[in-house]
Scaffold this active site. Structure first.
Site, PDB file in Angstrom:
ATOM      1  N   GLY A  14      10.495   9.134   2.564  1.00 41.54           N
ATOM      2  CA  GLY A  14      10.343  10.448   2.405  1.00 41.54           C
ATOM      3  C   GLY A  14      10.495  11.267   4.061  1.00 41.54           C
ATOM      4  N   SER A  16      13.137  13.562   4.459  1.00 39.73           N
ATOM      5  CA  SER A  16      13.943  14.553   4.594  1.00 39.73           C
ATOM      6  C   SER A  16      13.259  15.774   5.094  1.00 39.73           C
ATOM      7  CB  SER A  16      14.458  14.811   3.229  1.00 39.73           C
ATOM      8  OG  SER A  16      13.305  14.812   2.482  1.00 39.73           O
ATOM      9  N   ARG A  17      12.100  15.878   5.018  1.00 40.93           N
ATOM     10  CA  ARG A  17      11.101  16.887   5.404  1.00 40.93           C
ATOM     11  C   ARG A  17       9.874  16.678   6.143  1.00 40.93           C
ATOM     12  NH1 ARG A  17       8.811  19.049   1.292  1.00 40.93           N
ATOM     13  NH2 ARG A  17       9.249  17.549  -0.470  1.00 40.93           N
ATOM     14  N   VAL A  66      11.189   6.435  -4.420  1.00 42.76           N
ATOM     15  CA  VAL A  66       9.989   5.179  -4.084  1.00 42.76           C
ATOM     16  C   VAL A  66       9.302   4.790  -5.198  1.00 42.76           C
ATOM     17  CG1 VAL A  66      10.022   5.753  -1.597  1.00 42.76           C
ATOM     18  CG2 VAL A  66       8.342   6.740  -3.162  1.00 42.76           C
ATOM     19  N   ASN A  92       5.660   6.767   4.080  1.00 42.94           N
ATOM     20  CA  ASN A  92       5.280   8.383   4.382  1.00 42.94           C
ATOM     21  C   ASN A  92       5.360   9.156   3.169  1.00 42.94           C
ATOM     22  OD1 ASN A  92       4.830  10.643   6.418  1.00 42.94           O
ATOM     23  ND2 ASN A  92       7.013  11.090   5.302  1.00 42.94           N
ATOM     24  N   SER A 144      -4.716   9.477   4.074  1.00 45.90           N
ATOM     25  CA  SER A 144      -5.239  10.849   4.217  1.00 45.90           C
ATOM     26  C   SER A 144      -7.041  10.507   4.462  1.00 45.90           C
ATOM     27  CB  SER A 144      -4.932  11.619   3.062  1.00 45.90           C
ATOM     28  OG  SER A 144      -5.961  12.934   2.923  1.00 45.90           O
ATOM     29  N   TYR A 157      -4.682  12.856  -5.736  1.00 47.74           N
ATOM     30  CA  TYR A 157      -4.414  12.713  -4.376  1.00 47.74           C
ATOM     31  C   TYR A 157      -5.282  11.780  -3.631  1.00 47.74           C
ATOM     32  CZ  TYR A 157      -2.559  14.015   0.216  1.00 47.74           C
ATOM     33  OH  TYR A 157      -2.116  13.771   1.556  1.00 47.74           O
ATOM     34  N   ALA A 159      -7.825   9.827  -4.808  1.00 47.70           N
ATOM     35  CA  ALA A 159      -7.631   8.506  -5.392  1.00 47.70           C
ATOM     36  C   ALA A 159      -6.434   7.483  -4.804  1.00 47.70           C
ATOM     37  CB  ALA A 159      -7.616   8.366  -6.769  1.00 47.70           C
ATOM     38  N   LYS A 161      -4.840   8.081  -2.201  1.00 47.12           N
ATOM     39  CA  LYS A 161      -4.867   7.813  -0.775  1.00 47.12           C
ATOM     40  C   LYS A 161      -5.999   6.731  -0.450  1.00 47.12           C
ATOM     41  CE  LYS A 161      -1.594  10.290   0.706  1.00 47.12           C
ATOM     42  NZ  LYS A 161      -0.366   9.767   1.415  1.00 47.12           N
ATOM     43  N   ILE A 190      -1.638  19.115   9.165  1.00 50.20           N
ATOM     44  CA  ILE A 190      -0.459  19.436   9.874  1.00 50.20           C
ATOM     45  C   ILE A 190       0.314  20.164   8.752  1.00 50.20           C
ATOM     46  CG2 ILE A 190       1.791  18.705  10.823  1.00 50.20           C
ATOM     47  CD1 ILE A 190      -0.635  17.380  12.347  1.00 50.20           C
TER      48      ILE A 190
HETATM   49  P1  NAP Z   1       6.031  17.177   2.930  1.00 46.93           P
HETATM   50  O1  NAP Z   1       6.661  18.001   3.858  1.00 46.93           O
HETATM   51  O2  NAP Z   1       5.967  17.738   1.366  1.00 46.93           O
HETATM   52  O3  NAP Z   1       7.153  15.758   2.584  1.00 46.93           O
HETATM   53  C1  NAP Z   1       7.019  14.923   1.549  1.00 46.93           C
HETATM   54  C2  NAP Z   1       8.208  14.019   1.734  1.00 46.93           C
HETATM   55  O4  NAP Z   1       7.903  12.881   0.604  1.00 46.93           O
HETATM   56  C3  NAP Z   1       9.422  14.592   1.524  1.00 46.93           C
HETATM   57  O5  NAP Z   1      10.476  14.080   2.665  1.00 46.93           O
HETATM   58  C4  NAP Z   1      10.085  14.203   0.233  1.00 46.93           C
HETATM   59  O6  NAP Z   1      11.357  14.030   0.188  1.00 46.93           O
HETATM   60  C5  NAP Z   1       9.257  12.721   0.098  1.00 46.93           C
HETATM   61  N1  NAP Z   1       9.002  12.433  -1.215  1.00 46.93           N
HETATM   62  C6  NAP Z   1       8.449  13.095  -2.372  1.00 46.93           C
HETATM   63  N2  NAP Z   1       8.555  12.354  -3.385  1.00 46.93           N
HETATM   64  C7  NAP Z   1       9.469  11.106  -3.247  1.00 46.93           C
HETATM   65  C8  NAP Z   1      10.033   9.946  -4.034  1.00 46.93           C
HETATM   66  N3  NAP Z   1       9.517   9.871  -5.171  1.00 46.93           N
HETATM   67  N4  NAP Z   1      10.779   9.378  -3.196  1.00 46.93           N
HETATM   68  C9  NAP Z   1      11.123   9.523  -2.089  1.00 46.93           C
HETATM   69  N5  NAP Z   1      10.444  10.503  -1.148  1.00 46.93           N
HETATM   70  C10 NAP Z   1       9.872  11.251  -1.718  1.00 46.93           C
HETATM   71  O7  NAP Z   1       4.810  16.409   2.882  1.00 46.93           O
HETATM   72  P2  NAP Z   1       4.144  15.771   4.642  1.00 46.93           P
HETATM   73  O8  NAP Z   1       2.894  16.789   4.692  1.00 46.93           O
HETATM   74  O9  NAP Z   1       5.087  15.951   5.485  1.00 46.93           O
HETATM   75  O10 NAP Z   1       3.439  14.542   4.051  1.00 46.93           O
HETATM   76  C11 NAP Z   1       3.958  13.312   4.594  1.00 46.93           C
HETATM   77  C12 NAP Z   1       2.831  12.325   4.418  1.00 46.93           C
HETATM   78  O11 NAP Z   1       1.652  12.616   5.138  1.00 46.93           O
HETATM   79  C13 NAP Z   1       2.316  12.193   2.702  1.00 46.93           C
HETATM   80  O12 NAP Z   1       2.161  11.017   2.369  1.00 46.93           O
HETATM   81  C14 NAP Z   1       1.051  13.030   2.961  1.00 46.93           C
HETATM   82  O13 NAP Z   1       0.016  12.801   2.093  1.00 46.93           O
HETATM   83  C15 NAP Z   1       0.502  12.653   4.172  1.00 46.93           C
HETATM   84  N6  NAP Z   1      -0.287  13.392   4.938  1.00 46.93           N
HETATM   85  C16 NAP Z   1      -0.091  14.813   5.334  1.00 46.93           C
HETATM   86  C17 NAP Z   1      -0.990  15.529   5.857  1.00 46.93           C
HETATM   87  C18 NAP Z   1      -0.531  16.933   6.329  1.00 46.93           C
HETATM   88  O14 NAP Z   1      -1.573  17.526   6.680  1.00 46.93           O
HETATM   89  N7  NAP Z   1       0.428  17.313   6.313  1.00 46.93           N
HETATM   90  C19 NAP Z   1      -2.286  15.241   5.856  1.00 46.93           C
HETATM   91  C20 NAP Z   1      -2.642  13.752   5.557  1.00 46.93           C
HETATM   92  C21 NAP Z   1      -1.857  13.014   4.954  1.00 46.93           C
HETATM   93  P3  NAP Z   1      12.423  14.758  -0.839  1.00 46.93           P
HETATM   94  O15 NAP Z   1      11.990  16.340  -0.777  1.00 46.93           O
HETATM   95  O16 NAP Z   1      13.667  14.248  -0.511  1.00 46.93           O
HETATM   96  O17 NAP Z   1      11.886  14.347  -2.182  1.00 46.93           O
END
Ligand code: NAP
Length: 247
Positions: A14, A16-17, A66, A92, A144, A157, A159, A161, A190
């Site tokens: 994950g 790409s973003r 994934v 991730n 998380s 979400y 559950a 994590k 973030i």
């Molecule tokens: P995000 O900006 O929404 O990015 C999510 C990433 O996951 C994207 O690159 C997306 O790729 C990928 N993804 C989703 N479904 C997928 C699949 N089936 N197969 C492969 N890739 C997949 O989210 P983020 O905030 O960066 O979160 C990243 C991680 O950190 C997550 O596990 C999230 O739960 C955790 N987290 C984030 C925060 C926060 O504050 N941001 C806090 C706690 C935990 P595509 O778009 O290419 O599908």
């Protein structure tokens, strides 16, 4: 002391973003060999790939859902074909799809559990094969704090994590004999596509923090670079909360 990850092969699911793409940028700036994994966001993944290649860094870009075992297997085999080894796997990829339990559908529940938990299970199962052969590897699961504290409106979400934390501790026990560490990192808030709709929660978290601020993206990236390096050893099965909320 130097944090050196140059030459290490690092797969970020994950990426790409959001946090994943920032990890790819940070790792390649440190001269690691990186694998960008995407599923839906091909354009963003391609832009990132071009940006990394322009830095003369070894980089692959691989589409794989994934949640799909054969696509995860493809991700694994393409990585091995290109680089011959894997030093660090970062699970991730993650999504959310919120609702209160009375109106949460089974599809919402399953979709989030599938990406956040089954995805990490499948990737860990696949990539630990080479790590066992190498007698070396690091698996870092992006969990998380909601998996520890819960969060109203996010039962799926939270559950998922919490499950990821259980997976982390169990894999640490299974894989420790092969010199593979498995740890979980819980970021602070973030702002990304994942939570932009819910930014008010950041202020609530900030008020509960003894530092009266949330950890930044830079804090998270620095910590993950450190835990991906050989400077960080002898620690497995642990959950690291990157905030200052003390209950
Ligand atoms: P995000 O900006 O929404 O990015 C999510 C990433 O996951 C994207 O690159 C997306 O790729 C990928 N993804 C989703 N479904 C997928 C699949 N089936 N197969 C492969 N890739 C997949 O989210 P983020 O905030 O960066 O979160 C990243 C991680 O950190 C997550 O596990 C999230 O739960 C955790 N987290 C984030 C925060 C926060 O504050 N941001 C806090 C706690 C935990 P595509 O778009 O290419 O599908």
């Amino acid at each position: 002391m130097n944090v050196d990850i140059s030459g290490k092969v690092i797969v970020v699911t994950g990426s790409s973003r959001g946090i994943g793409s920032e990890l790819i940028r940070s790792f390649s700036a440190e001269k690691a060999k990186v694998v960008i994994n995407y599923y839906n966001s091909e354009v963003q993944a391609r832009e990132l790939y071009d940006e990394i290649l322009a830095l003369n860094t070894d980089c692959l870009m691989i589409k794989a859902n994934v949640t799909n075992p054969s696509e995860v297997s493809f991700l694994y085999h393409e990585t091995i074909k290109a680089f011959g080894r894997v030093d660090v796997l970062i699970n991730n990829a993650g999504i959310c799809d919120d609702n209160l339990i009375q109106i949460m559908s089974i599809d919402q529940w399953k979709k989030v559990l599938d990406v956040n938990l089954t995805g990490a299970f499948l990737c860990s199962r696949e990539f630990s094969k080479i790590m066992i052969k190498q007698n070396y590897g690091k698996i870092i699961n992006i969990a998380s704090m909601k998996g520890q504290d819960g969060c109203a409106g996010q039962v799926n979400y939270s559950a998922s994590k919490a499950g990821l934390i259980g997976l982390t501790k169990t894999l640490a026990k299974e894989l420790g004999q092969y010199n593979i560490t498995v740890n979980a990192i819980c970021p602070g808030f973030i702002v990304t596509d994942l939570n932009r709709h819910d930014e008010s929660k950041k202020d609530i978290a900030k008020k509960k923090s003894v530092l009266r601020t949330m950890s930044s993206l830079q804090d998270l990236l620095g910590f993950i670079i450190y835990t991906s390096s050989d400077l960080f050893s002898g620690v497995s099965g642990r959950v690291f909360n990157l905030d200052s909320r003390i209950t």
